[in-house]
Structure formats: C-alpha cells, structure tokens
Design an enzyme around this catalytic site. Structure first.
Site, PDB file in Angstrom:
ATOM      1  N   LYS A   1       0.837  -1.196   0.000  1.00 51.55           N
ATOM      2  CA  LYS A   1       0.000   0.000   0.000  1.00 51.55           C
ATOM      3  C   LYS A   1       0.877   1.253   0.000  1.00 51.55           C
ATOM      4  O   LYS A   1       1.832   1.350   0.763  1.00 51.55           O
ATOM      5  CB  LYS A   1      -0.906  -0.029   1.237  1.00 51.55           C
ATOM      6  CG  LYS A   1      -1.917   1.090   1.342  1.00 51.55           C
ATOM      7  CD  LYS A   1      -2.777   0.883   2.583  1.00 51.55           C
ATOM      8  CE  LYS A   1      -3.840   1.974   2.718  1.00 51.55           C
ATOM      9  NZ  LYS A   1      -4.677   1.755   3.917  1.00 51.55           N
TER      10      LYS A   1
ATOM     11  N   SER B   1      -9.344   1.900   2.728  1.00 52.56           N
ATOM     12  CA  SER B   1      -8.411   2.687   1.929  1.00 52.56           C
ATOM     13  C   SER B   1      -7.358   1.840   1.231  1.00 52.56           C
ATOM     14  O   SER B   1      -6.601   2.337   0.412  1.00 52.56           O
ATOM     15  CB  SER B   1      -7.720   3.715   2.817  1.00 52.56           C
ATOM     16  OG  SER B   1      -6.964   3.094   3.844  1.00 52.56           O
TER      17      SER B   1
ATOM     18  N   SER C   1     -10.110  -0.767   6.594  1.00 55.09           N
ATOM     19  CA  SER C   1      -9.363  -0.524   5.361  1.00 55.09           C
ATOM     20  C   SER C   1      -8.619  -1.724   4.812  1.00 55.09           C
ATOM     21  O   SER C   1      -8.145  -1.683   3.677  1.00 55.09           O
ATOM     22  CB  SER C   1      -8.371   0.633   5.569  1.00 55.09           C
ATOM     23  OG  SER C   1      -9.055   1.855   5.698  1.00 55.09           O
TER      24      SER C   1
END
Length: 528
Positions: free
Chosen positions: A130, A205, A229
């Site tokens: 990420k 996210s 997330s």
C-alpha cells in the site's frame, strides 16, 4: 426500538448533509456508465494461480525460477492495471534484478531446501505494498497532491522484514486520500476499479491492494486498517484480509501517522488471495512481537465455541444488511455445524446499534497527555494550513480543488463534530465487556464485513457510515479475518469477517483456512 429525539435529530441532519452533497456530486461529477459489467481478462498463466507458499517452494526446488515468477506477475500487471489503476508506481526493473539474485543464491546454496525455507520463507515471491506504507525509493504521498514529490527514504519495519524473508516488492498501490475513505480515490493517482465489475468500487483505503490481488496482479500484499481498510477492500475484491490485534504489527512509517488514541485502533496486516499465506505473512510482519500471538500453536476448530451475529440490530445511520449476505452467513453456520459437529449460537448486542457513533467518538479522543488528534482538515492541508471546507467545496465545483469530493465531505462533517457523548462511552464499555466475556480465549463470531456487496463507484458517498461493521471491531481492539465466500448472481464477491478475542489471531486464521476449503476461496473474476 423507537428513536430518541436526539437520534431523530441526528438522522435529519445526516440526511440533509448527505442529500445536499449527493445532489452536488451528481451535478458536477463525471459519469462512468461505460464500465458497467466489464471485468478484467481471465488468468491464462497457471503460475498466477499458486499461493505464495507454493511459489516459494517451487522456487527453492528449482522447479521454476524467481525471474520467471516475477516476469509472470509483471505481464499480468501490465494486462490488468490499465483497467484497474491499482498499482501507482512499479519497480519492475529492480524486481527482475532482485529475482536474478535470488536464483543465483539458490544455485549456490549448499545447505539444502530446508535451510532456505527456515531462513527465507518468501524467497523470490512477488509482493505489493500500500502506497501509504513506506517502501524505500517509492512514492509515499497518501494520495495528496501536495506530497507528489515525496519518496520514502526507508522501509517501514514490516516491509523490511518481508524483504528480509525473501519477498520481492513489485510496486506500491493506490489508497484513499490520506487513508480516510472507503474508496481508493485521490487527485494524484485517480480512482481504483473493482476487477469483478470495473464500474464498482474496490473499497478503501487499501483498495489498490484489494483490486490488484483480486485481479491476480499480486499474490500477497500489505494493507492497513483503522476502520475496515483491510477488510472492506478484501471483501469487495474477493480475497482474504487479516486485521491483527492492535499493537502487534508496528505502524511506524505509516502515512498519515496516528494521533490522539488512534494507535490503539490501527492495525497493519496481510492481504492475500490464498488463506494459507496469511499466517506466515503475519508471523513475519509482527517481527519481535510474533510470540504474542502463539501462531505456532495448533488450533482444533472442533474445540472452539462459535457464535454468529447477523446484523447490528438496526442502526439509523447504516444501511441494513442485504438478504444475500444474511443468507450466505447462514450457510456458513450450517456448514460449520455439519462439518465440525459444533453448535453455532446466534447472539445479539443492542450496543452495536451505536457502532458508528462509537468509532467517531473514540477516534476523536485525546491521548494520555490530553492532546487531541489532528483534524482531517489539517492532514489534507499539509504542508500548509488546514483546508477550509466550504471554500474547498466551491473550488471542487469549479474544478479547481486538489482534493476529492469525499475528502472535502469529511472535513464538512468534521465541522459538526462534538465532544464524545457519555452515553456512547457507556455503550462502548458495556459492549467491550460483553464481547470479551463471550469470546474468552476459545471463541469466535461471524459478523458481516459490510451491509452490501461492492457498490457502484462513488455510491459510498451517499452511504458513508456503512463501514460501521468493521469500524466497531477496531474500537474493540479485536483481531478479524475477512473471508471470501464465493460470488453472487451478478458475479460479485460475497464474504464474512471472523472475529476473536484479543491476541487470539490464530483462531480466525484457522477458520479462514476451513472456509476456503468449504466455499472455494478467491475466484478468478472471469471464471464464472
């Protein structure tokens, strides 16, 4: 249960604000109808259908080279990423060089396969990370235009430990603006699409991770979770995602950094297409804290106590759980009882109705020194002054804002935030006590990951609090594993999260292995 006057007022305000924002968005936002029903191409290379554990074994045995595996994933990323916009910066050249070094190491190794497996369990296996998590030499922006030139100068510790275990990073993946939305969209890298339907959201996210993994552009990845997330993108994209017990995996060099008491709720964890990769990844990512989880202790599912919670009891701010998700959770209960001979007890906690209020209240609590957490307006305004929400909304309507509509909406909602209600604090404490007494050290419960399957892109703007089903688990400080449960009639992933007591991560990971066998795990998006 009847609404109180306070709840009725809150609902009215909420609907007014979201209704206004929805009207503005529909008037000014671009349409994406051309993507409806489109998917990523099917996987043609069988190497892409192997788990990280299987790949590592084949590489060690010289049945395949690391260079071949890395090249296969490069080819797949180049095939699907133009459709998904999941990976925002690659390091393919460096990855191929590192793969060549791995192959040379294996040729020269004299200690045998067992030595390599013990020392380098992920040797030669591709990894995605990420973008909000530091990977040296890669963008480290959190999706902020103002940070477009920021590059990570170090690896976050769990990333460094994965690399030390032999994993080869392929690049960094898209995220929500400063990781605070349930879609992965920002003005720097754009929006990430769902591999099962390009018109639908990949979640956030960690949506770039979820999308890339679901589209078979990666086999293992790193995500973070402070309100869902890891679990929401894993659910929407049909993969496994584990939110560890907070404090076990360090969040050092995660952007944005936590403030207030948020460190108590954030977790960094693995996202994988195959359940068998969760535990070895978690063991590596936990580093010196791995012993806290007793991951080497065998778990006998037949000796666990199982519970199911079908919904939150009816929150006025969260959409009801869809029938197809209620039904699939019932099927899980039936399979558990039939296969394991256990009794799954249905339980209900009335306090869950207030899940979203708990999350908002506890995310806003000051730290032990009385210092309040940074506002979201401050975070997205860095390195300058905090943004002015109404002014930023006007700029967005004129196409002049460097922030997403969702980020601006959050700053507007933040303007109306107030001190945590004693009633909500009391509800959380009652829920915490009741859940901990229920689970003990040998209990797990099933709970919906989200009220619906992946919605159409941008539709979370009109249902912003549906992450309550995951967010409350963060506030309770419990480990949870999102598990895929096949596809619905539209070809969209179904799933459920499995929750255990603090530090009992091994229980949910073992259940994940069982559910993969029982329901098939990850499905090739085109193999329907």
């Amino acid at each position: 249960m009847a609404q109180s006057l306070g709840e009725m007022f809150l609902v009215v305000v909420f609907k007014a604000v979201t209704g206004f924002l929805g009207l503005v968005f529909r008037l000014f936002a671009p349409q994406r109808s051309s993507l409806v029903g489109k998917k990523v191409p099917p996987v043609s290379d069988p190497m892409l259908l192997l788990s990280a554990k299987q790949l590592a074994s084949k590489i060690r045995r010289k049945e395949v080279t690391s260079a071949e595996v890395v090249q296969a994933y490069i080819d797949r990323i180049q095939e699907v990423n133009p459709l998904l916009n999941a990976i925002v910066k690659d390091r393919f050249d460096a990855a191929l060089q590192e793969a060549a070094m791995v192959d040379k190491l294996i040729e020269e190794e004299t200690g045998g396969e067992e030595v390599l497996e013990d020392r380098l369990p992920l040797l030669g296996v591709p990894l995605s990370v990420k973008e909000s998590y530091a990977l040296q030499g890669m963008p480290y922006t959190g999706g902020l235009v103002s940070r477009k030139d920021v590059v990570a100068t170090v690896d976050a510790p769990p990333v460094a430990w994965l690399k030390r275990a032999g994993a080869i990073p392929m690049g960094v993946t898209n995220t929500a603006e400063m990781c605070m939305w349930s879609e992965s969209h920002n003005r720097l890298h754009g929006i990430t699409n769902n591999p099962y339907d390009l018109s639908r959201t990949a979640g956030g996210s960690s949506g770039g991770e979820g999308s890339l993994l679901g589209g078979a552009g990666a086999v293992i990845g790193v995500g973070s979770d402070i309100g869902g997330s890891i679990r929401i993108p894993s659910f929407f994209n049909g993969i496994f995602g584990h939110k560890p017990t907070p404090g076990v995996v360090t969040s050092e060099h995660q952007n944005p950094p936590t403030s207030g008491r948020q460190q108590e709720y954030i977790s960094i964890g693995p996202m994988c297409r195959y359940a068998e990769d969760l535990l070895p990844m978690l063991k590596i990512m936990a580093g010196p804290n791995a012993h806290m989880l007793h991951l080497d202790t065998e778990v006998d599912l037949k000796k666990l106590r199982f519970f199911t919670i079908p919904h939150d009891g009816g929150s006025f701010l969260v959409n009801p759980v869809s029938k197809e998700l209620i039904d699939i959770q019932k099927k899980v209960v039936e399979r558990l009882e039939e296969d394991l001979g256990v009794k799954v007890e249905e339980v209900h906690f009335p306090e869950l109705r207030h899940s979203i209020q708990m999350w908002i209240a506890y995310m806003g609590l000051p730290d032990n020194n009385g210092k309040a957490p940074q506002s979201f307006a401050t975070l997205i305004g860095e390195p300058g002054r905090p943004v002015k929400p109404l002014w930023e909304l006007l700029k967005w309507m004129c196409g002049r804002s460097s922030h997403t509509f969702a980020a601006i909406g959050l700053t507007l909602l933040e303007m109306n935030s107030s001190k945590a209600s004693p009633f909500i604090i009391e509800q959380k404490e009652k829920l915490q006590k009741a859940v901990e007494e229920l689970l003990g050290s040998d209990g797990v419960f099933l709970y919906p990951t989200h009220p619906s399957v992946a919605p159409i892109t941008h539709h979370p703007l009109f249902r912003p609090f549906d992450f309550a089903y995951t967010g409350v688990i963060n506030i309770l400080g419990l480990p949870a594993t999102q598990c895929p449960l096949g596809l619905n009639e539209e070809g969209l992933p179904l799933g459920v999260q499995v929750v255990a007591g603090k530090l009992q991560d091994s229980l949910t990971l073992e259940v994940a292995l069982y559910l993969e066998k029982a329901f098939g795990g990850w499905r090739n998006p085109e193999a329907i």
